[in-house]
Design a protein around this motif. Structure first.
Motif, short mmCIF file in Angstrom:
data_model
loop_
_atom_site.label_atom_id
_atom_site.label_comp_id
_atom_site.label_asym_id
_atom_site.label_seq_id
_atom_site.Cartn_x
_atom_site.Cartn_y
_atom_site.Cartn_z
N GLY A 89 1.71 -3.31 0.19
CA GLY A 89 2.64 -4.22 0.88
C GLY A 89 1.95 -5.49 1.36
O GLY A 89 0.86 -5.84 0.90
N ASP A 90 2.59 -6.14 2.34
CA ASP A 90 2.09 -7.44 2.81
C ASP A 90 1.07 -7.33 3.92
O ASP A 90 0.19 -8.19 4.04
N CYS A 91 1.14 -6.32 4.79
CA CYS A 91 0.21 -6.14 5.91
C CYS A 91 0.18 -7.40 6.80
O CYS A 91 -0.91 -7.89 7.16
N GLN A 97 2.04 1.10 7.86
CA GLN A 97 2.76 1.54 6.67
C GLN A 97 1.86 1.46 5.43
O GLN A 97 1.91 2.33 4.55
N CYS A 98 1.04 0.43 5.39
CA CYS A 98 0.09 0.30 4.28
C CYS A 98 -0.82 1.50 4.20
O CYS A 98 -1.07 2.04 3.11
N GLN A 130 3.24 -3.12 9.51
CA GLN A 130 3.03 -3.14 8.06
C GLN A 130 1.67 -2.57 7.69
O GLN A 130 1.53 -1.90 6.66
#
Length: 322
Positions: A127-129, A137-138, A134
């Protein structure tokens, strides 16, 4: 950072934090860090680190590691050994992938992989981080992705293992087949050798029997020849009794003549000539002497005639030569 400065890492510790950022490091001082186990937070950001040594994975006391803004192109295969790691910052490096053992970082709660040339699937999972949420989630998504990769690797490894095992079985089967063929060949060679020896032995027996038969034939022939010779000798010796009889008769005749001569001498030279028994003997003797004298005259006349004829023949021969 020089070796002398690395050895003075205690100056970089603040509580449980070890700050080695902006130190122009190209290598990680693993040995010195291993001696400082109370430093569970390690900041190596903004350096020139291109790789982590395998021993870095032995720093299992680390909880938080910041490797952002370095030149990392890969991570050690045993990175999953950092079992206590919860926070990992890999922002702005040159990573395209992660080691399969990354899935073993079960305590990882935060991960930043921004500004790395990640492969498509990994980039999609990361993902974007852009914020705390995020990045968390990463961490979870990347761990899940790496577990799938681990499963695929395990499947591939299992498949490869099964393939290697199957190949090994085939090799073993071929080896057993080859050994069986070799045993069969050796068995055949032994059988052929045994048959060859048997034939040689039989040939020796046949040769011995032939020699014995030949010897018996010679003996029989010799015996037959001996019998024939004996028969011939017997046949040749058969007339001998007749010759012996003739000889005996000759001897008897000779004895008779000697007896007659003795009787004639006795009748002529002794007083027995007046006896009646000597009269026929003397008469026969006179008759024989008379006949002998006549024959002597005839013989002398014959010799005289032969001498005359020879003389005439010799003279006529000489005359012919002249």
């Amino acid at each position: 950072m020089s070796k002398g400065k690395v050895l003075n890492l205690k100056d970089k510790i603040n509580g449980n934090e070890m700050d080695l950022s902006l130190c122009n490091l190209s290598e990680v001082p693993v040995k010195e860090l291993a001696a400082l186990r109370k430093a569970t937070v390690l900041d190596l950001s903004c350096n020139n680190i291109t790789s982590l040594p395998p021993d870095f994975c032995k720093l299992t006391h680390l909880i938080r590691v910041d490797l952002s803004k370095n030149q990392l192109a890969s991570l050690p295969d045993d990175l999953g050994n950092l079992c206590n790691l919860q926070h990992l910052d890999l922002y702005n490096n040159k990573l395209t992938g992660l080691p399969v053992s990354f899935s073993q970082l079960r305590n990882l709660k935060w991960l930043d992989l921004k500004d790395n040339p990640l492969e498509t699937e990994l980039a999609k999972a990361a993902g974007d981080c852009l914020d705390e949420k995020q990045c968390k989630q990463c961490a979870s998504k990347v761990l899940l992705h790496m577990k799938e990769v681990q499963e695929e690797v395990d499947k591939a490894r299992e498949k490869r293992f099964l393939k290697e095992r199957e190949q090994e079985k085939k090799k073993e089967a071929k080896k057993r087949e080859r050994e069986a063929k070799e045993r069969e060949v050796r068995k055949q060679e032994k059988a052929e050798e045994k048959e060859r020896r048997r034939k040689e032995y039989q040939a020796q027996l046949d040769a011995t029997a032939a020699q014995e038969h030949q010897r018996k034939k010679k003996e029989e022939k010799k015996k037959r020849n001996g019998l024939a010779a004996d028969k011939k000798a017997a046949e040749e010796s058969a007339p001998k009794p007749r010759r012996s009889l003739i000889g005996l008769l000759f001897k008897l005749l000779l004895l008779l003549l000697l007896g007659l001569a003795g009787a004639a001498a006795a009748c002529q030279l002794t007083e027995l000539r007046r006896e009646a028994a000597c009269v026929p003997v003397n008469a026969a003797l006179e008759t024989g002497l008379t006949w002998a004298r006549r024959q002597d005259v005839l013989l002398r006349q014959l010799l005289k005639d032969w001498s005359t004829m020879a003389k005439e023949l010799l003279e006529s021969s000489q005359t012919a030569k002249n």
